[in-house]
Design a protein around this motif. Structure first.
Motif, PDB file in Angstrom:
ATOM      1  N   ASN A   3       0.806  -1.218   0.000  1.00  0.00           N
ATOM      2  CA  ASN A   3       0.000   0.000   0.000  1.00  0.00           C
ATOM      3  C   ASN A   3       0.842   1.272   0.000  1.00  0.00           C
ATOM      4  OD1 ASN A   3      -2.427  -1.430  -0.010  1.00  0.00           O
ATOM      5  ND2 ASN A   3      -2.368  -1.637   2.218  1.00  0.00           N
ATOM      6  N   PHE A   4       2.059   1.214  -0.495  1.00  0.00           N
ATOM      7  CA  PHE A   4       2.948   2.360  -0.567  1.00  0.00           C
ATOM      8  C   PHE A   4       3.166   2.801  -2.011  1.00  0.00           C
ATOM      9  CE2 PHE A   4       5.031   0.391   3.390  1.00  0.00           C
ATOM     10  CZ  PHE A   4       4.167   1.080   4.228  1.00  0.00           C
ATOM     11  N   ASP A   5       2.271   2.430  -2.911  1.00  0.00           N
ATOM     12  CA  ASP A   5       2.466   2.689  -4.340  1.00  0.00           C
ATOM     13  C   ASP A   5       2.634   4.166  -4.677  1.00  0.00           C
ATOM     14  OD1 ASP A   5       2.284  -0.021  -4.785  1.00  0.00           O
ATOM     15  OD2 ASP A   5       0.148   0.043  -5.271  1.00  0.00           O
ATOM     16  N   ASN A   6       1.960   5.034  -3.968  1.00  0.00           N
ATOM     17  CA  ASN A   6       2.012   6.462  -4.280  1.00  0.00           C
ATOM     18  C   ASN A   6       3.095   7.212  -3.514  1.00  0.00           C
ATOM     19  OD1 ASN A   6      -0.161   6.208  -6.081  1.00  0.00           O
ATOM     20  ND2 ASN A   6      -1.647   6.430  -4.416  1.00  0.00           N
ATOM     21  N   PHE A   7       3.920   6.519  -2.770  1.00  0.00           N
ATOM     22  CA  PHE A   7       4.973   7.156  -1.974  1.00  0.00           C
ATOM     23  C   PHE A   7       6.267   7.226  -2.773  1.00  0.00           C
ATOM     24  CE2 PHE A   7       3.307   5.794   2.507  1.00  0.00           C
ATOM     25  CZ  PHE A   7       2.174   6.553   2.304  1.00  0.00           C
ATOM     26  N   SER A   8       7.079   8.230  -2.440  1.00  0.00           N
ATOM     27  CA  SER A   8       8.409   8.305  -3.035  1.00  0.00           C
ATOM     28  C   SER A   8       9.287   7.228  -2.406  1.00  0.00           C
ATOM     29  CB  SER A   8       9.032   9.685  -2.780  1.00  0.00           C
ATOM     30  OG  SER A   8       9.357   9.826  -1.410  1.00  0.00           O
ATOM     31  N   VAL A   9      10.466   7.030  -2.961  1.00  0.00           N
ATOM     32  CA  VAL A   9      11.382   6.015  -2.443  1.00  0.00           C
ATOM     33  C   VAL A   9      11.735   6.304  -0.990  1.00  0.00           C
ATOM     34  CG1 VAL A   9      13.689   5.021  -2.676  1.00  0.00           C
ATOM     35  CG2 VAL A   9      12.320   5.443  -4.712  1.00  0.00           C
ATOM     36  N   SER A  10      12.047   7.554  -0.662  1.00  0.00           N
ATOM     37  CA  SER A  10      12.424   7.885   0.710  1.00  0.00           C
ATOM     38  C   SER A  10      11.238   7.710   1.657  1.00  0.00           C
ATOM     39  CB  SER A  10      12.983   9.301   0.812  1.00  0.00           C
ATOM     40  OG  SER A  10      11.989  10.257   0.523  1.00  0.00           O
ATOM     41  N   GLU A  11      10.033   8.000   1.191  1.00  0.00           N
ATOM     42  CA  GLU A  11       8.855   7.796   2.026  1.00  0.00           C
ATOM     43  C   GLU A  11       8.609   6.301   2.258  1.00  0.00           C
ATOM     44  OE1 GLU A  11       5.985  11.618   1.066  1.00  0.00           O
ATOM     45  OE2 GLU A  11       6.100  10.000  -0.415  1.00  0.00           O
ATOM     46  N   LYS A  12       8.862   5.503   1.232  1.00  0.00           N
ATOM     47  CA  LYS A  12       8.720   4.055   1.381  1.00  0.00           C
ATOM     48  C   LYS A  12       9.729   3.520   2.389  1.00  0.00           C
ATOM     49  CE  LYS A  12       6.800   3.008  -3.162  1.00  0.00           C
ATOM     50  NZ  LYS A  12       7.005   2.324  -4.448  1.00  0.00           N
ATOM     51  N   VAL A  13      10.953   4.025   2.318  1.00  0.00           N
ATOM     52  CA  VAL A  13      11.991   3.604   3.263  1.00  0.00           C
ATOM     53  C   VAL A  13      11.581   3.998   4.678  1.00  0.00           C
ATOM     54  CG1 VAL A  13      14.377   4.002   4.008  1.00  0.00           C
ATOM     55  CG2 VAL A  13      13.867   3.602   1.595  1.00  0.00           C
ATOM     56  N   ASP A  14      11.106   5.245   4.836  1.00  0.00           N
ATOM     57  CA  ASP A  14      10.665   5.709   6.155  1.00  0.00           C
ATOM     58  C   ASP A  14       9.495   4.876   6.671  1.00  0.00           C
ATOM     59  OD1 ASP A  14      12.585   7.697   6.132  1.00  0.00           O
ATOM     60  OD2 ASP A  14      11.207   9.297   5.563  1.00  0.00           O
ATOM     61  N   THR A  16       8.704   1.788   5.835  1.00  0.00           N
ATOM     62  CA  THR A  16       9.189   0.440   6.128  1.00  0.00           C
ATOM     63  C   THR A  16       9.933   0.427   7.463  1.00  0.00           C
ATOM     64  OG1 THR A  16       9.362  -0.051   3.779  1.00  0.00           O
ATOM     65  CG2 THR A  16      10.617  -1.457   5.262  1.00  0.00           C
ATOM     66  N   GLU A  17      10.744   1.443   7.702  1.00  0.00           N
ATOM     67  CA  GLU A  17      11.471   1.556   8.967  1.00  0.00           C
ATOM     68  C   GLU A  17      10.488   1.717  10.124  1.00  0.00           C
ATOM     69  OE1 GLU A  17      14.632   1.738  11.690  1.00  0.00           O
ATOM     70  OE2 GLU A  17      14.497   0.969   9.657  1.00  0.00           O
ATOM     71  N   LEU A  18       9.458   2.509   9.926  1.00  0.00           N
ATOM     72  CA  LEU A  18       8.443   2.699  10.960  1.00  0.00           C
ATOM     73  C   LEU A  18       7.740   1.375  11.263  1.00  0.00           C
ATOM     74  CD1 LEU A  18       6.871   4.553  12.837  1.00  0.00           C
ATOM     75  CD2 LEU A  18       5.334   5.067  10.925  1.00  0.00           C
ATOM     76  N   GLN A  19       7.413   0.627  10.231  1.00  0.00           N
ATOM     77  CA  GLN A  19       6.782  -0.681  10.432  1.00  0.00           C
ATOM     78  C   GLN A  19       7.705  -1.609  11.217  1.00  0.00           C
ATOM     79  OE1 GLN A  19       5.828  -1.884   6.401  1.00  0.00           O
ATOM     80  NE2 GLN A  19       3.654  -1.420   6.725  1.00  0.00           N
ATOM     81  N   ARG A  20       8.993  -1.576  10.905  1.00  0.00           N
ATOM     82  CA  ARG A  20       9.964  -2.414  11.608  1.00  0.00           C
ATOM     83  C   ARG A  20      10.039  -2.017  13.079  1.00  0.00           C
ATOM     84  NH1 ARG A  20      14.876  -2.561  13.511  1.00  0.00           N
ATOM     85  NH2 ARG A  20      15.392  -0.431  12.982  1.00  0.00           N
ATOM     86  N   MET A  21      10.066  -0.715  13.340  1.00  0.00           N
ATOM     87  CA  MET A  21      10.133  -0.232  14.726  1.00  0.00           C
ATOM     88  C   MET A  21       8.867  -0.607  15.497  1.00  0.00           C
ATOM     89  SD  MET A  21      12.002   3.461  14.076  1.00  0.00           S
ATOM     90  CE  MET A  21      11.487   4.093  15.639  1.00  0.00           C
TER      91      MET A  21
END
Length: 89
Positions: A3-14, A16-21
């Motif tokens: 569900n991150f299709d409309n996010f930029s690469v850096s937003e996707k990384v952020d 994903t990191e938030l999900q990991r945390m």
């Protein structure tokens, strides 16, 4: 799909990191709940009635519970360490 299709690469990384945390914090909360449950079980098993001093049976029971808790914690920690090491390779 993440569900991150409309996010930029850096937003996707952020994200994903938030999900990991969040997952890590959930694991910590689950562990704390297990510790709390274990403490309740040991207390109920070992302490008949609280007093100003522990009798020999109560003290022995609590020591045994603490030792089993330490053993269990070390086993779980070692298992998580092995899983992380396998995941890193």
């Amino acid at each position: 799909m993440d569900n991150f299709d409309n996010f930029s690469v850096s937003e996707k990384v952020d994200a994903t990191e938030l999900q990991r945390m969040i997952a890590i914090e959930q694991q910590k909360a689950q562990f704390q709940a297990q510790v709390h449950n274990f403490t309740d079980i040991c207390w109920d098993k070992c302490v008949d009635s609280p007093g100003s001093k522990l009798d020999y049976r109560t003290e022995t029971c609590l020591v045994s519970c603490v030792e089993r808790f330490i053993d269990t914690t070390l086993t779980i920690t070692n298992r998580f360490t092995q899983m992380v090491q396998k995941g890193a390779h």
